[in-house]
Design a protein around this motif. Structure first.
Motif, PDB file in Angstrom:
ATOM      1  N   UNK A 156       0.553  -1.475   0.185  1.00 29.69           N
ATOM      2  CA  UNK A 156       0.380  -0.067  -0.027  1.00 29.69           C
ATOM      3  C   UNK A 156       0.660   0.804  -0.077  1.00 29.69           C
ATOM      4  N   UNK A 157       2.080   1.183   0.963  1.00 29.25           N
ATOM      5  CA  UNK A 157       2.614   2.601   0.729  1.00 29.25           C
ATOM      6  C   UNK A 157       3.254   2.564  -0.159  1.00 29.25           C
ATOM      7  N   UNK A 170      -6.931  13.429  -1.850  1.00 32.66           N
ATOM      8  CA  UNK A 170      -7.791  12.518  -2.395  1.00 32.66           C
ATOM      9  C   UNK A 170      -8.000  11.527  -1.623  1.00 32.66           C
ATOM     10  N   UNK A 171      -7.630  10.354  -1.668  1.00 37.10           N
ATOM     11  CA  UNK A 171      -7.236   8.885  -0.401  1.00 37.10           C
ATOM     12  C   UNK A 171      -7.763   9.300   0.429  1.00 37.10           C
ATOM     13  N   UNK A 172      -6.373  10.577   0.853  1.00 38.07           N
ATOM     14  CA  UNK A 172      -6.387  10.560   2.399  1.00 38.07           C
ATOM     15  C   UNK A 172      -7.482  11.437   2.914  1.00 38.07           C
ATOM     16  N   UNK A 173      -8.417  12.076   2.277  1.00 36.60           N
ATOM     17  CA  UNK A 173      -9.740  13.047   3.115  1.00 36.60           C
ATOM     18  C   UNK A 173      -9.658  11.936   2.795  1.00 36.60           C
ATOM     19  N   UNK A 174     -10.490  10.781   2.020  1.00 34.71           N
ATOM     20  CA  UNK A 174     -11.413   9.586   1.880  1.00 34.71           C
ATOM     21  C   UNK A 174     -10.878   8.819   3.428  1.00 34.71           C
ATOM     22  N   UNK A 175      -9.680   8.603   3.567  1.00 32.26           N
ATOM     23  CA  UNK A 175      -9.860   8.067   4.890  1.00 32.26           C
ATOM     24  C   UNK A 175      -9.674   8.321   6.105  1.00 32.26           C
ATOM     25  N   UNK A 176      -9.770   9.858   6.138  1.00 31.72           N
ATOM     26  CA  UNK A 176     -10.503  10.943   7.041  1.00 31.72           C
ATOM     27  C   UNK A 176     -11.570  10.042   7.328  1.00 31.72           C
ATOM     28  N   UNK A 177     -11.891  10.667   5.897  1.00 31.45           N
ATOM     29  CA  UNK A 177     -14.104  10.957   6.931  1.00 31.45           C
ATOM     30  C   UNK A 177     -14.227   9.571   7.076  1.00 31.45           C
ATOM     31  N   UNK A 178     -13.616   8.391   6.475  1.00 32.11           N
ATOM     32  CA  UNK A 178     -14.057   6.775   7.087  1.00 32.11           C
ATOM     33  C   UNK A 178     -13.726   6.136   8.022  1.00 32.11           C
ATOM     34  N   UNK A 279      -5.307   2.521   6.390  1.00 32.89           N
ATOM     35  CA  UNK A 279      -5.827   2.736   5.276  1.00 32.89           C
ATOM     36  C   UNK A 279      -6.747   0.472   5.581  1.00 32.89           C
ATOM     37  N   UNK A 280      -6.223  -0.688   5.775  1.00 34.45           N
ATOM     38  CA  UNK A 280      -5.769  -1.446   6.058  1.00 34.45           C
ATOM     39  C   UNK A 280      -7.058  -1.746   7.151  1.00 34.45           C
ATOM     40  N   UNK A 281      -7.375  -1.066   8.030  1.00 35.24           N
ATOM     41  CA  UNK A 281      -7.906  -1.493   8.948  1.00 35.24           C
ATOM     42  C   UNK A 281      -9.425  -0.356   8.716  1.00 35.24           C
ATOM     43  N   UNK A 282      -9.574   0.680   8.088  1.00 40.35           N
ATOM     44  CA  UNK A 282     -10.955   1.357   7.704  1.00 40.35           C
ATOM     45  C   UNK A 282     -11.002   0.873   6.358  1.00 40.35           C
ATOM     46  N   UNK A 283     -10.479  -0.154   5.875  1.00 39.20           N
ATOM     47  CA  UNK A 283     -10.698  -0.645   4.261  1.00 39.20           C
ATOM     48  C   UNK A 283     -10.813   0.201   3.307  1.00 39.20           C
ATOM     49  N   UNK A 284      -9.747   1.238   2.945  1.00 41.91           N
ATOM     50  CA  UNK A 284      -9.619   2.019   1.960  1.00 41.91           C
ATOM     51  C   UNK A 284      -8.179   1.933   0.778  1.00 41.91           C
ATOM     52  N   UNK A 285      -8.102   1.390  -0.350  1.00 48.85           N
ATOM     53  CA  UNK A 285      -7.755   0.566  -1.424  1.00 48.85           C
ATOM     54  C   UNK A 285      -7.365  -0.582  -1.170  1.00 48.85           C
ATOM     55  N   UNK A 286      -7.982  -0.956  -0.243  1.00 44.20           N
ATOM     56  CA  UNK A 286      -8.169  -2.958  -0.016  1.00 44.20           C
ATOM     57  C   UNK A 286      -9.313  -3.914  -0.308  1.00 44.20           C
ATOM     58  N   UNK A 287      -9.243  -5.566  -0.588  1.00 50.16           N
ATOM     59  CA  UNK A 287     -10.798  -5.575  -0.374  1.00 50.16           C
ATOM     60  C   UNK A 287     -10.049  -6.681   0.784  1.00 50.16           C
TER      61      UNK A 287
END
Length: 312
Positions: A156-157, A170-178, A279-287
């Motif tokens: 991921x990194x 964008x993905x940083x903002x998405x993570x913080x919202x989640x 990101x792993x914990x909150x499911x951003x960029x992973x399935x």
């Protein structure tokens, strides 16, 4: 004192069962093991990553291995209580060393294999023996899980370091919202030293958190970047900021963030490894690929007959 490895539990459990005048439950064995192994309260509270008590797993798997090897037995109607077998007593009398997990696994395998199965599938003596890890299967699963998670975090990194700066923001903002920081939007531009994102912590947007996102491939974030970010909050009258980077923060950057906090302004620092794990914990960029469900016996269910259906 650290909790001893699982195989160190095997002989003491046999000795406890040998001295017992009646069959013992796993919890009764653990109570007698505590003084026998000199376990401290810290040892008894040590947990594996899933949150389960490590000592419980050690006892459960040790008892299971001794049972499979034929050295402990569950007498009929004992409801989860074990006693030593004659073979188990012979092992205590004939050997001074403690049995190892690998030895018990081989004994169990021989007992499970029927004569027909042994004839159809003889052991492959040409194949090298597997490496035996001195932990319970539960812990082996957890170790493998942590290894997979570490690899995923590294991937991921690496991926984040290679996306465009705008996409990273964008993905940083998405993570913080989640994570529950509220609604948010990206506002930064590539190369901008100011604000990259804004989060509204309330529906009217009266409480805001400002975000700085730095996609760096090399070097560390230093004191200057933290002071610049702190200064960029002032025109907005803001007191809360989150600085996120794919890199790491220098010690001077951390001290600067702590200094800013003493002036009624909070700057939260999130470096690359922490970002990947969030990101792993909150499911951003992973399935989610595979889900394994691990179950274990409910010993309380079999402790008495109160939970069993009345067939009379």
């Amino acid at each position: 004192m650290a909790l001893p490895p699982q195989s160190d539990f095997l002989r003491p459990i046999l000795e406890i069962a040998d001295r017992a005048t009646e069959a013992l439950s796993s919890q009764e064995i653990l109570r007698k093991l505590t003084p026998a192994l000199g376990l401290s309260q810290d040892d008894l509270q040590e947990r594996i990553p899933s949150g389960a008590l490590r000592v419980d797993k050690h006892v459960r798997w040790s008892v299971y291995q001794l049972k499979c090897a034929g050295w402990l037995v569950l007498p009929p109607g004992s409801r989860g209580r074990y006693r030593i077998t004659d073979e188990g007593r012979q092992q205590l009398g004939h050997r001074a060393d403690a049995p190892r997990a690998a030895e018990l696994n081989m004994l169990a395998a021989r007992r499970i294999r029927s004569p027909a199965d042994a004839e159809l599938h003889p052991p492959n003596t040409d194949r090298p023996s597997a490496v035996v890890v001195d932990v319970s299967p539960d812990e082996q699963i957890e170790v493998s899980y942590e290894q997979l998670r570490t690899r995923l975090a590294d991937e991921l990194l690496e991926s984040m370091k290679n996306v465009a700066p705008a996409r990273f923001e964008e993905l940083v903002v998405e993570l913080l919202v989640k994570m529950g920081y509220g609604s948010g939007r990206r506002v930064g531009r590539s190369g901008d030293s100011g604000i990259d994102g804004v989060l509204n912590q309330d529906r009217l947007g009266l409480e805001k958190v400002y975000v700085q996102a730095k996609r760096w491939n090399a070097g560390t974030i230093g004191e200057r970047e933290i002071r610049n970010f702190s200064g960029s909050l002032d025109p907005h009258g803001a007191t809360k900021g989150v600085f996120i980077t794919t890199s790491r923060f220098s010690e001077s950057a951390k001290r600067t963030a702590a200094e800013v906090a003493r002036n009624n302004k909070t700057i939260l620092l999130i470096d690359g490894p922490k970002l990947a794990n969030l990101m792993i914990e909150y499911g951003v960029g992973v399935v989610t690929k595979i889900v394994y469900e691990i179950k274990e016996i409910d010993e309380n269910y079999f402790a008495d007959g109160s939970n069993l259906p009345n067939t009379a």
